[in-house]
Design an enzyme around this catalytic site. Structure first.
Site, PDB file in Angstrom:
ATOM      1  N   HIS A 350      37.794-114.197  64.337  1.00 50.00           N
ATOM      2  CA  HIS A 350      38.909-113.258  64.198  1.00 50.00           C
ATOM      3  C   HIS A 350      40.264-113.973  64.078  1.00 50.00           C
ATOM      4  O   HIS A 350      41.272-113.332  63.726  1.00 50.00           O
ATOM      5  CB  HIS A 350      38.965-112.311  65.402  1.00 50.00           C
ATOM      6  CG  HIS A 350      37.996-111.174  65.347  1.00 50.00           C
ATOM      7  ND1 HIS A 350      36.647-111.329  65.527  1.00 50.00           N
ATOM      8  CD2 HIS A 350      38.193-109.835  65.131  1.00 50.00           C
ATOM      9  CE1 HIS A 350      36.041-110.147  65.446  1.00 50.00           C
ATOM     10  NE2 HIS A 350      36.948-109.229  65.205  1.00 50.00           N
ATOM     11  N   GLU A 375      25.492-111.607  89.976  1.00 48.29           N
ATOM     12  CA  GLU A 375      24.029-111.556  90.100  1.00 48.29           C
ATOM     13  C   GLU A 375      23.428-112.948  90.310  1.00 48.29           C
ATOM     14  O   GLU A 375      22.337-113.249  89.831  1.00 48.29           O
ATOM     15  CB  GLU A 375      23.393-110.884  88.871  1.00 48.29           C
ATOM     16  CG  GLU A 375      23.705-109.418  88.726  1.00 48.29           C
ATOM     17  CD  GLU A 375      23.092-108.561  89.823  1.00 48.29           C
ATOM     18  OE1 GLU A 375      22.120-109.005  90.455  1.00 48.29           O
ATOM     19  OE2 GLU A 375      23.603-107.450  90.043  1.00 48.29           O
TER      20      GLU A 375
END
Length: 394
Positions: A350, A375
């Site tokens: 981009h 996690e």
């Protein structure tokens, strides 16, 4: 000689028609409902609206893994991960909201299962996990939050960190030490409690401070303080002193879920990068005319698919009832490392536009960075993998 494209293979056997239907339902929901909300709300740190949560409940997303006799869909970890991946393509936070149902907590008695699981599947009883502490992140055995007996009750004092959704949840799964720590076996003496609470506020004896994050917007993450929170004896989940094992019992599913979320983020960034490369004009043509960019996209696609197939394998192993600690750690590690790399490459494609909030790619990149931490940080995953290969280090 005329070039003829090599036919792509058919749908893999494990993507059955029923699973494709689940995947397509989640993909359409993410595209039509989740992504537009994320594009609108994330840049101003707006909250996931209750209406979206209610729609998720109507689609059965909070009861994917809850047995049918308790009001759920009775599906497996594979379907759970399919839905998580698709939702993460829209917004990581919504994919994570999925885990606030689906039997979160565990160790429920049969009476609790009959009462709570139907409400959970309906999106009326969603939870938050109060485990980590300032001095006990990955070191789960080192908890200092304490619950002491007072007659028939338990009274909790201490603090917790990184408790996302603590305010909006209907209950917390709280881990606290119920007996003095044994330096030789610090994991013993930790118990788990089910803390019912009003949605949108905290009960007496509990307060919270919002953590200032760089991403994972749509909901709040909290530092929690417990100052005399009183719980009945019936609030304990499972056996006293065995909460450590309850905390570890869901790690395989949690790691597969995190891998799925990371893959969804990477896929979203990849899709955005492909669209941008096709429309952005430079040097008289689209960016896709440049071989370096084409090869960059090819590497990104290969990385995403490799992570996805590993995640599918782990989900299949869990659903088959086989232990896969090592493979689950690999899936979480590989997918989250891949997601940060792929979302970063998507930002590069981009150019300067990628470093603005006008394009969603910066959101995918910020959120992908988190998947390497939560996690179980990736250093923990490498510890699990290496210990399985070599045995524990002395």
């Amino acid at each position: 000689m005329t070039h003829r494209p090599v036919p792509r293979p058919g749908t893999p056997r494990y993507l059955t028609e029923d699973r494709r239907d689940v995947q397509q339902l989640a993909r359409q929901f993410a595209r039509e409902r989740v992504r537009p909300l994320a594009d609108e709300l994330d840049s101003r740190q707006g909250a996931i609206p209750d209406s979206l949560r209610d729609e998720m409940a109507e689609l059965g997303f909070f009861g994917l893994m809850i047995p049918e006799e308790y009001g759920g869909l009775g599906l497996g970890v594979f379907e759970y991960c399919l839905v998580a991946e698709e939702l993460a393509r829209g917004w990581l936070s919504v994919a994570s909201l999925l885990a606030r149902g689906n039997g979160m907590g565990g160790e429920f008695t049969e009476e609790q299962r009959k009462e709570l699981l139907p409400r959970m599947a309906a999106g009326e009883y969603l939870g938050a996990f109060a485990l980590s502490e300032a001095e006990a992140g990955s070191d789960v055995a080192n908890l200092s939050c304490r619950a002491r007996r007072d007659g028939d009750d338990w009274v909790v004092h201490g603090t917790k960190m990184w408790c996302t959704y603590a305010d909006q949840a209907d209950y917390l799964v709280l881990f606290a030490r119920t007996s003095d720590k044994d330096p030789a076996k610090p994991h013993r003496g930790i118990s788990a409690f089910l803390v019912d609470k009003p949605r949108g506020s905290f009960p007496a004896g509990m307060s919270g401070t919002k953590i200032r994050k760089i991403g994972y917007f749509g909901w709040s993450t909290w530092d929690l303080a417990f100052d005399g929170l009183r719980l009945p004896a019936s609030a304990m989940l499972g056996e006293e002193g065995r909460g450590f094992y309850l905390a570890l019992s869901g790690l395989e599913v949690g790691r597969a879920h995190t891998a799925a979320r990371a893959i969804g983020l990477a896929q979203a960034a990849f899709d955005d990068a492909v669209e941008y490369a096709r429309t952005r004009q430079q040097f008289g043509g689209p960016l896709t005319q440049f071989q370096d960019l084409r090869f960059k996209l090819a590497r990104m696609a290969a990385d995403i698919e490799a992570a996805r197939q590993l995640m599918y394998h782990v989900a299949t192993e869990i659903d088959s009832g086989r232990r896969c600690d090592r493979e689950a750690a690999m899936a979480k590690y590989f997918a989250s490392e891949m997601a940060e790399r792929v979302t970063s490459e998507a930002m590069q494609i981009h150019g300067g536009a990628g470093y603005t909030t006008d394009f969603a790619v910066e959101r995918h990149w910020r959120d992908a960075r988190l998947t390497r931490i939560f996690e179980g940080a990736n250093e923990i995953q490498l510890r699990v993998i290496s210990d399985d290969i070599l045995g524990p280090a002395r």
